[in-house]
Design a protein around this motif. Structure first.
Motif, PDB file in Angstrom:
ATOM      1  N   UNK A 112      43.566  -2.695  46.550  1.00 47.48           N
ATOM      2  CA  UNK A 112      43.227  -1.551  45.638  1.00 47.48           C
ATOM      3  C   UNK A 112      41.792  -1.400  44.520  1.00 47.48           C
ATOM      4  N   UNK A 113      42.002  -2.142  43.986  1.00 51.59           N
ATOM      5  CA  UNK A 113      40.635  -2.485  42.928  1.00 51.59           C
ATOM      6  C   UNK A 113      39.585  -2.841  43.830  1.00 51.59           C
ATOM      7  N   UNK A 114      39.566  -3.593  44.658  1.00 52.55           N
ATOM      8  CA  UNK A 114      38.232  -3.686  45.683  1.00 52.55           C
ATOM      9  C   UNK A 114      37.755  -2.586  46.335  1.00 52.55           C
ATOM     10  N   UNK A 115      38.754  -1.671  46.747  1.00 57.16           N
ATOM     11  CA  UNK A 115      38.600  -0.737  47.440  1.00 57.16           C
ATOM     12  C   UNK A 115      38.046   0.460  46.589  1.00 57.16           C
ATOM     13  N   UNK A 116      38.718   0.827  45.644  1.00 59.56           N
ATOM     14  CA  UNK A 116      37.951   1.586  44.372  1.00 59.56           C
ATOM     15  C   UNK A 116      36.637   1.593  44.196  1.00 59.56           C
ATOM     16  N   UNK A 117      36.397   0.196  44.218  1.00 60.79           N
ATOM     17  CA  UNK A 117      34.901  -0.159  43.775  1.00 60.79           C
ATOM     18  C   UNK A 117      33.819   0.197  45.062  1.00 60.79           C
ATOM     19  N   UNK A 118      34.350   0.549  46.135  1.00 60.17           N
ATOM     20  CA  UNK A 118      33.555   0.917  47.485  1.00 60.17           C
ATOM     21  C   UNK A 118      32.411   1.971  47.107  1.00 60.17           C
ATOM     22  N   UNK A 119      31.540   2.038  47.548  1.00 58.58           N
ATOM     23  CA  UNK A 119      30.632   3.377  47.284  1.00 58.58           C
ATOM     24  C   UNK A 119      30.788   4.299  48.499  1.00 58.58           C
ATOM     25  N   UNK A 120      32.000   5.293  48.340  1.00 61.69           N
ATOM     26  CA  UNK A 120      32.456   6.055  49.212  1.00 61.69           C
ATOM     27  C   UNK A 120      32.050   7.486  48.991  1.00 61.69           C
ATOM     28  N   UNK A 121      32.356   8.410  50.061  1.00 63.38           N
ATOM     29  CA  UNK A 121      32.135   9.855  49.788  1.00 63.38           C
ATOM     30  C   UNK A 121      33.036  10.821  50.425  1.00 63.38           C
ATOM     31  N   UNK A 122      33.219  12.001  50.093  1.00 62.54           N
ATOM     32  CA  UNK A 122      33.924  13.067  50.818  1.00 62.54           C
ATOM     33  C   UNK A 122      33.238  13.490  52.186  1.00 62.54           C
ATOM     34  N   UNK A 123      34.016  13.823  52.822  1.00 61.59           N
ATOM     35  CA  UNK A 123      33.263  14.325  54.179  1.00 61.59           C
ATOM     36  C   UNK A 123      34.295  15.423  55.003  1.00 61.59           C
ATOM     37  N   UNK A 124      33.997  15.993  56.110  1.00 65.50           N
ATOM     38  CA  UNK A 124      34.776  16.911  56.954  1.00 65.50           C
ATOM     39  C   UNK A 124      34.733  16.385  58.208  1.00 65.50           C
ATOM     40  N   UNK A 125      35.696  16.538  58.894  1.00 64.53           N
ATOM     41  CA  UNK A 125      35.812  16.287  60.467  1.00 64.53           C
ATOM     42  C   UNK A 125      36.350  17.718  60.913  1.00 64.53           C
ATOM     43  N   UNK A 126      35.921  17.687  62.237  1.00 64.57           N
ATOM     44  CA  UNK A 126      36.504  18.689  63.225  1.00 64.57           C
ATOM     45  C   UNK A 126      37.640  18.058  63.905  1.00 64.57           C
ATOM     46  N   UNK A 127      38.825  18.892  63.859  1.00 64.08           N
ATOM     47  CA  UNK A 127      39.868  18.436  64.866  1.00 64.08           C
ATOM     48  C   UNK A 127      39.864  19.498  66.084  1.00 64.08           C
TER      49      UNK A 127
END
Length: 233
Positions: A112-127
Motif C-alpha cells: 500500500x505504501x509503495x502504491x500510494x507513492x505511484x504517479x497516478x491520475x483519475x480517468x473516465x471509462x465508457x461502459x
C-alpha cells in the motif's frame, strides 16, 4: 503497451486499437460470436468456500449511473436465469495479489505504501453495452489505455514488494460483468438476448479510487471487504 495473444484471456487476441470504443466493442463481440457454449462460471478452479484472496480492483458505487444502467440491462436478460451482480458488486478486476495464507499484513502495508507513492491520475471509462465471454455477460470498456497503465504500475509495485501478479499486463482484458453464467448454456441464446442491448448508449464511469480488497465467494456471488483505497488524484 504491447498486448499479447493469451489463450487463458478472453478475447485471446487483443483488439486492434485499445483506445477506440467502437473497435474494442466490435472485437469483443466478434470473439463472443465464435463461442458455441458458455460454461458455468462457478466451476472455475482455484476457489473453495473457504478461499480468501487479496485483489486490486476498481469498485463502482451502488448509486452510480453505471449501477442504474446495469440494472436496466439485467432486467432485459432475466429470461437467461443467470446470476446477476448486485449494484454494490460491480467491479473491474485488475489483479490478484495472493491468498490470505500467502500474503502477510506487513506485506500488504508495504504494498500500500509503495502504491500510494505511484504517479497516478483519475480517468473516465465508457461502459459499452453489451457483450459476453465464456462465463459471463459483461460490458466492454474503453479506452483500455489508462487501465493498462494502472495495471502496469501495480505490477511493478507488486514485483518490488515480492508480490507479483499472476498475469502480466499484456494479458489483461478490461471488462465489467453484470451476470454470471451458472450452467452450460448455448451461446446463441445469450447472443439473441443481449444483441438488442448493444444499441443503447454507453455510460460514462469516473475512476477516482483504486481498492485493495479481501475477496470471497458467497451464494454464487463475489463479496469483499475493502482493506484500503488509494486516491488516484
Amino acid at each position: 503497451m504491447l498486448l499479447s495473444h493469451d489463450t487463458s484471456a478472453f478475447p485471446s487476441a487483443p483488439p486492434p486499437d485499445v483506445a477506440d470504443a467502437k473497435a474494442i466493442a466490435a472485437h469483443d463481440w466478434a470473439a463472443f460470436d465464435r463461442v458455441e457454449k458458455m460454461s458455468n462460471h462457478w466451476d472455475r478452479r482455484g476457489w473453495t468456500p473457504s478461499t480468501r484472496a487479496y485483489y486490486w480492483m476498481l469498485v463502482f458505487p451502488a448509486g452510480s449511473a453505471l449501477a442504474e444502467h446495469a440494472r436496466h440491462c439485467q432486467d432485459k436478460i432475466r429470461n437467461l436465469n443467470f446470476d446477476s451482480i448486485d449494484a454494490d458488486g460491480l467491479h473491474l478486476t485488475l489483479g490478484r495479489i495472493g491468498t490470505i495464507e500467502e500474503v502477510s499484513l506487513e506485506q500488504l502495508d508495504t504494498l500500500l505504501a509503495t502504491t500510494a507513492a505511484m504517479p497516478t491520475g483519475r480517468f473516465r471509462l465508457q461502459a459499452v453495452p453489451m457483450t459476453a465471454s465464456r462465463g459471463a455477460v459483461r460490458y466492454s470498456v474503453a479506452p483500455w489505455t489508462p487501465v493498462l497503465d494502472l495495471h502496469s504500475q501495480l505490477s511493478a509495485a507488486g514485483a518490488q514488494c515480492q508480490l507479483p501478479f499472476r498475469k502480466p499486463t499484456a494479458a489483461l482484458r478490461p471488462h465489467i460483468g453484470i451476470a454470471y453464467c451458472n450452467r452450460p448454456t448455448d451461446a446463441s441464446i445469450v447472443r439473441e438476448a443481449i444483441r438488442p442491448l448493444r444499441d443503447i448508449d454507453s455510460v460514462s464511469v469516473p475512476v477516482d479510487h483504486l481498492h485493495l480488497v479481501e475477496m470471497r465467494r458467497e451464494d454464487r456471488a463475489y463479496r469483499w471487504h475493502v482493506i484500503d483505497q488509494v486516491d488516484l488524484a
